[in-house]
Write an enzyme that holds these catalytic residues in place. Structure first.
Site, PDB file in Angstrom:
ATOM      1  N   SER A 117       0.829  -1.209   0.000  1.00  0.00           N
ATOM      2  CA  SER A 117       0.000   0.000   0.000  1.00  0.00           C
ATOM      3  C   SER A 117       0.860   1.254   0.000  1.00  0.00           C
ATOM      4  CB  SER A 117      -0.932  -0.003   1.218  1.00  0.00           C
ATOM      5  OG  SER A 117      -0.199  -0.057   2.423  1.00  0.00           O
ATOM      6  N   ASP A 165       8.568  -2.799  -5.384  1.00  0.00           N
ATOM      7  CA  ASP A 165       7.176  -2.407  -5.195  1.00  0.00           C
ATOM      8  C   ASP A 165       6.807  -1.199  -6.048  1.00  0.00           C
ATOM      9  OD1 ASP A 165       7.217  -4.426  -3.352  1.00  0.00           O
ATOM     10  OD2 ASP A 165       7.159  -3.112  -1.595  1.00  0.00           O
TER      11      ASP A 165
END
Length: 376
Positions: A117, A165
């Site tokens: 996230s 990521d």
């Protein structure tokens, strides 16, 4: 500034699942993630008063307001706001003329679940700021967006993550996993469509919330860097798979050997997984996932009772393979299984968690989605 300034807009960046290649990215290794259909969405508009105003639908309380001129590592907002603030700092520190903005966030990526996230938040912020300020060439340079977001996380936020990521959030492609070499940043999209083979990928959110900044992640990274230095190598990536035993023999202490063994064998697993996907042999990926989890549990020591229970229960209930995904110390498990087995495996994991007294896990099946972009 290049191009006309755009006053408002909406942008989105996805979280990610890492199929295989855990804790290899900061060792210059190989990773194989894909972008999730779950994302962070930011609605942005320009401000001309030199203030960054941040609002999150998931965080109660008043907006966070930060002076753009005062942005510096270690100063200003903490918590979730440090991630977008860090992106603005990194853009300005790199010489890009961005300034005040109001950014409002919504997210369908569970925070702390090992689904990245934070990277989704960073990449969405970077796209919003660059396009609001008319920096279209930079916004289109997705690898550079990923690099700046990693710098924000490493330097401003103080979390020593690698670049995986941010790269898959910025560069992902629907229906594909991304084979990324984190040393030279070369990328190759590999088809990943479990449904076409009658399979599914189940994500089990253990509800154990991890935090990379709590020190354990940093200690693993420091241990890897120390082991590489003791071996006279730039990074553990430089140990070939067939040279693992020789390298281990030069390290007298068991903790260092365990870290090295995981990184070298995990790079090998990424290579094997990429070859299987390229050949269309998706079911054979299952045992590799479980093998990778065992290495994360036994050598790298980043799993927890909940992730171990999810993996062992899923495999015992008939899954092809399973492993924790993300940095560890909680978060999520991915399970490769036949589509018909989703319901019974989900029920088995839920039952095992209840019997162990754990929080009920969250579960959902997922596909590989597109990377970040502008919505309106």
């Amino acid at each position: 500034m290049t191009g006309a300034v755009t006053g408002t807009g909406v942008w989105s960046a996805p979280g990610r699942v890492n199929l295989i290649g855990e804790h290899t990215d900061y060792n210059d290794g190989l990773v194989l993630p894909f972008a999730l259909p779950r994302s962070v969405t930011v609605t942005g508009r320009l401000r001309d008063d030199g203030v960054l105003r941040l609002v999150s639908a998931a965080v109660p309380g008043p907006p966070v307001e930060i002076s753009v001129a005062g942005l510096a590592p270690g100063a200003g907002a903490g918590g979730w706001a440090s991630y977008p603030a860090g992106v603005l700092w990194a853009l300005r520190e790199a010489g890009h003329p961005v300034g005040g903005a109001e950014l409002r966030y919504e997210s369908t990526v569970p925070a702390g679940a090992g689904l990245s996230s934070s990277a989704a938040l960073e990449v969405a912020t970077a796209l919003a700021l660059t396009e609001l300020y008319g920096l279209r060439e930079l916004a289109a340079d997705r690898p550079e967006i990923a690099r700046l977001c990693r710098r924000a996380e490493n330097v401003y936020t103080g979390v020593p993550t690698g670049i995986m990521d941010q790269t898959v959030s910025a560069c992902g492609r629907a229906g594909h996993a991304l084979l990324l070499d984190t040393r030279d940043l070369s990328r190759r999209h590999i088809p990943f469509d479990p449904a076409a083979r009658g399979l599914a990928l189940l994500v089990v959110d253990t509800r154990v919330r991890h935090a990379h900044a709590d020190g354990e992640y940093g200690r693993r990274r420091a241990g890897c860097e120390e082991a590489a230095a003791r071996l006279g190598l730039p990074a553990l990536r430089d140990i070939p798979y067939d040279g693992l035993d020789r390298a281990l023999g030069r390290l007298p202490d068991a903790p260092a050997r365990a870290l090295v063994r995981h990184v070298v064998t995990e790079n090998r697993r990424v290579e094997r997984a990429a070859a299987l996907l390229t050949a269309g042999e998706l079911p054979a990926l299952g045992p590799l996932l479980t093998e990778g989890h065992n290495s994360l549990r036994d050598d790298f020591a980043v799993s927890c009772p909940e992730t171990d229970l999810a993996v062992s229960t899923a495999v015992a209930a008939g899954a092809l393979g399973a492993r924790m995904t993300g940095g560890g110390f909680g978060g999520s498990v991915i399970v490769l299984l036949e589509s018909a087995a989703v319901a019974p495996v989900t029920a088995a994991v839920a039952g095992a968690f209840a019997a162990a007294g754990h929080k009920p896990p969250g579960t959902f099946t997922t596909t590989a989605a597109a990377g970040a972009g502008r919505l309106s």
